[in-house]
Motif scaffolding. Structure first.
Motif, PDB file in Angstrom:
ATOM      1  N   ALA A 170       1.585  10.524   0.404  1.00 23.21           N
ATOM      2  CA  ALA A 170       1.917   9.286  -0.016  1.00 23.21           C
ATOM      3  C   ALA A 170       2.876   9.086   0.927  1.00 23.21           C
ATOM      4  CB  ALA A 170       2.130   9.889  -1.399  1.00 23.21           C
ATOM      5  N   ARG A 171       4.349   9.252   1.320  1.00 25.40           N
ATOM      6  CA  ARG A 171       5.426   9.555   1.627  1.00 25.40           C
ATOM      7  C   ARG A 171       4.993   8.723   2.521  1.00 25.40           C
ATOM      8  NH1 ARG A 171       6.689  14.851   1.264  1.00 25.40           N
ATOM      9  NH2 ARG A 171       7.541  14.501   3.640  1.00 25.40           N
ATOM     10  N   ALA A 172       3.961   9.220   4.228  1.00 18.62           N
ATOM     11  CA  ALA A 172       3.582   8.650   5.635  1.00 18.62           C
ATOM     12  C   ALA A 172       3.271   7.676   4.636  1.00 18.62           C
ATOM     13  CB  ALA A 172       2.267   9.337   5.801  1.00 18.62           C
ATOM     14  N   ARG A 173       2.146   7.136   3.744  1.00 21.08           N
ATOM     15  CA  ARG A 173       1.361   5.527   3.341  1.00 21.08           C
ATOM     16  C   ARG A 173       3.005   4.664   3.071  1.00 21.08           C
ATOM     17  NH1 ARG A 173      -2.395   8.360   1.789  1.00 21.08           N
ATOM     18  NH2 ARG A 173      -1.471   8.828  -0.505  1.00 21.08           N
ATOM     19  N   VAL A 174       3.668   5.366   2.236  1.00 18.88           N
ATOM     20  CA  VAL A 174       4.799   4.162   1.752  1.00 18.88           C
ATOM     21  C   VAL A 174       5.380   3.748   3.305  1.00 18.88           C
ATOM     22  CG1 VAL A 174       6.754   3.938   0.898  1.00 18.88           C
ATOM     23  CG2 VAL A 174       5.029   5.071  -0.188  1.00 18.88           C
ATOM     24  N   LYS A 175       5.900   4.492   4.157  1.00 22.37           N
ATOM     25  CA  LYS A 175       6.619   4.192   4.940  1.00 22.37           C
ATOM     26  C   LYS A 175       5.527   3.564   6.138  1.00 22.37           C
ATOM     27  CE  LYS A 175       9.392   8.798   5.002  1.00 22.37           C
ATOM     28  NZ  LYS A 175       9.632   9.813   6.117  1.00 22.37           N
ATOM     29  N   GLU A 176       4.402   3.554   6.219  1.00 25.20           N
ATOM     30  CA  GLU A 176       3.258   3.146   7.139  1.00 25.20           C
ATOM     31  C   GLU A 176       3.414   1.695   6.426  1.00 25.20           C
ATOM     32  OE1 GLU A 176      -0.188   4.726   7.729  1.00 25.20           O
ATOM     33  OE2 GLU A 176       0.946   6.649   8.178  1.00 25.20           O
ATOM     34  N   THR A 177       3.793   1.818   5.466  1.00 25.91           N
ATOM     35  CA  THR A 177       3.726   0.079   4.995  1.00 25.91           C
ATOM     36  C   THR A 177       4.284  -0.351   4.348  1.00 25.91           C
ATOM     37  OG1 THR A 177       1.629   1.077   3.166  1.00 25.91           O
ATOM     38  CG2 THR A 177       3.100  -0.979   2.393  1.00 25.91           C
ATOM     39  N   LEU A 178       5.614   0.435   4.416  1.00 21.78           N
ATOM     40  CA  LEU A 178       6.912  -0.564   5.084  1.00 21.78           C
ATOM     41  C   LEU A 178       7.361  -0.785   6.283  1.00 21.78           C
ATOM     42  CD1 LEU A 178      10.297  -1.637   3.576  1.00 21.78           C
ATOM     43  CD2 LEU A 178      10.683   1.037   4.656  1.00 21.78           C
ATOM     44  N   ALA A 179       6.501  -0.157   7.164  1.00 25.78           N
ATOM     45  CA  ALA A 179       6.781  -0.797   8.707  1.00 25.78           C
ATOM     46  C   ALA A 179       5.851  -2.092   9.284  1.00 25.78           C
ATOM     47  CB  ALA A 179       6.607   0.610   9.238  1.00 25.78           C
ATOM     48  N   LEU A 180       4.728  -1.969   8.511  1.00 24.05           N
ATOM     49  CA  LEU A 180       3.502  -2.967   8.583  1.00 24.05           C
ATOM     50  C   LEU A 180       4.346  -3.663   7.942  1.00 24.05           C
ATOM     51  CD1 LEU A 180       1.179  -4.758   9.430  1.00 24.05           C
ATOM     52  CD2 LEU A 180       0.067  -4.084   6.824  1.00 24.05           C
ATOM     53  N   MET A 181       5.255  -4.029   6.618  1.00 21.36           N
ATOM     54  CA  MET A 181       5.442  -5.908   6.104  1.00 21.36           C
ATOM     55  C   MET A 181       6.835  -5.640   6.675  1.00 21.36           C
ATOM     56  SD  MET A 181       5.238  -4.801   1.492  1.00 21.36           S
ATOM     57  CE  MET A 181       5.338  -6.327   1.705  1.00 21.36           C
ATOM     58  N   ASN A 182       7.462  -4.853   7.177  1.00 26.20           N
ATOM     59  CA  ASN A 182       8.670  -5.233   8.163  1.00 26.20           C
ATOM     60  C   ASN A 182       8.342  -6.171   9.658  1.00 26.20           C
ATOM     61  OD1 ASN A 182      10.896  -4.094   6.731  1.00 26.20           O
ATOM     62  ND2 ASN A 182      11.251  -2.334   7.339  1.00 26.20           N
ATOM     63  N   ALA A 183       7.352  -5.840   9.986  1.00 25.79           N
ATOM     64  CA  ALA A 183       7.003  -6.347  11.078  1.00 25.79           C
ATOM     65  C   ALA A 183       6.158  -7.621  10.727  1.00 25.79           C
ATOM     66  CB  ALA A 183       5.281  -5.671  12.062  1.00 25.79           C
ATOM     67  N   LEU A 184       5.347  -7.503   9.582  1.00 21.35           N
ATOM     68  CA  LEU A 184       4.753  -9.180   9.784  1.00 21.35           C
ATOM     69  C   LEU A 184       6.310 -10.402   9.026  1.00 21.35           C
ATOM     70  CD1 LEU A 184       2.121  -7.549   6.829  1.00 21.35           C
ATOM     71  CD2 LEU A 184       1.490  -9.375   8.573  1.00 21.35           C
ATOM     72  N   SER A 185       6.744  -9.855   8.492  1.00 15.52           N
ATOM     73  CA  SER A 185       8.176  -9.960   7.486  1.00 15.52           C
ATOM     74  C   SER A 185       8.640 -11.184   9.278  1.00 15.52           C
ATOM     75  CB  SER A 185       9.123  -9.422   7.224  1.00 15.52           C
ATOM     76  OG  SER A 185      10.447  -9.936   6.984  1.00 15.52           O
ATOM     77  N   GLY A 186       9.061 -10.082  10.197  1.00 19.41           N
ATOM     78  CA  GLY A 186       9.830 -11.000  11.189  1.00 19.41           C
ATOM     79  C   GLY A 186       8.742 -11.515  12.024  1.00 19.41           C
ATOM     80  N   TRP A 187       7.811 -11.325  12.133  1.00 21.96           N
ATOM     81  CA  TRP A 187       6.380 -12.030  12.921  1.00 21.96           C
ATOM     82  C   TRP A 187       6.387 -13.705  12.520  1.00 21.96           C
ATOM     83  CZ3 TRP A 187       1.768 -14.237  11.419  1.00 21.96           C
ATOM     84  CH2 TRP A 187       1.374 -14.611  12.539  1.00 21.96           C
ATOM     85  N   GLY A 188       6.462 -13.539  11.180  1.00 24.26           N
ATOM     86  CA  GLY A 188       6.359 -14.851   9.965  1.00 24.26           C
ATOM     87  C   GLY A 188       7.809 -15.500  10.325  1.00 24.26           C
TER      88      GLY A 188
END
Length: 181
Positions: free
Chosen positions: A135-153
């Motif tokens: 669960a911790r890994a999924r939360v961290k992966e989701t956060l990393a993805l959202m941070n990357a998408l946010s920066g790209w956006g």
């Protein structure tokens, strides 16, 4: 398609655009009348007062008022005043790129950013270490993805429309370039 009333101020094509935009708005989670009002203002390209919008769309005046407030809150419509007319008139940008940027920024602010903040808070909470590792890994992966998408956006929103259009037209060519590079 039903016949257009003789007194309808919209052409069949403009009516079709407005009705379709309203239908698409409801699929995107936006009230149908909100989307129709925005479509009407965009298509007409001119300021309109609430009574005119009410008459054209054949919806309740209270619904128009509520919808206009929502569009103003989303920065998609602004109030303008016309000479010798005391009523508020409403207009939207005629620039599709400006509208695109506004919608993306507003949705990011209202929907995306709060989720990213919540995930960041979860990961920073000292009791997060007690959660199951997967669960911790999924939360961290989701956060990393959202941070990357946010920066790209944010980067994409800063581009000039012509550059952004060129990038979008590249599509799969970028993937090939990265794969071959």
């Amino acid at each position: 398609m039903s016949a257009q009333p003789a007194s309808d101020p919209l052409s069949p094509l403009s009516r079709r655009f407005v009705l379709h935009w309203g239908e698409m708005g409801s699929r995107w989670g936006v009230n149908r009348t909100v989307a129709q009002i925005h479509a009407l203002l965009f298509y007409s390209g001119r300021p309109m007062h609430a009574e005119e919008i009410t008459d054209i769309l054949a919806v309740a005046r209270s619904n128009v008022s509520t919808s206009l407030r929502e569009l103003i809150n989303f920065n998609l419509v602004r109030i303008v005043h016309l000479h010798a007319d005391r009523r508020d008139h409403f207009e939207t940008s005629k620039d599709v790129w400006e509208l695109f940027r506004t919608v993306i920024r507003e949705r990011k602010t209202r929907e995306f950013d709060p989720t990213a903040s919540m995930l960041k808070e979860l990961a920073a909470d000292e009791s997060f270490a007690n959660e199951p590792a997967d669960a911790r890994a999924r939360v961290k992966e989701t956060l990393a993805l959202m941070n990357a998408l946010s920066g790209w956006g944010e980067e994409m929103l800063r581009l000039e429309p012509a550059t952004l259009m060129k990038m979008m037209k590249l599509g799969g060519k970028i993937q090939k370039l990265l794969r071959d590079g």
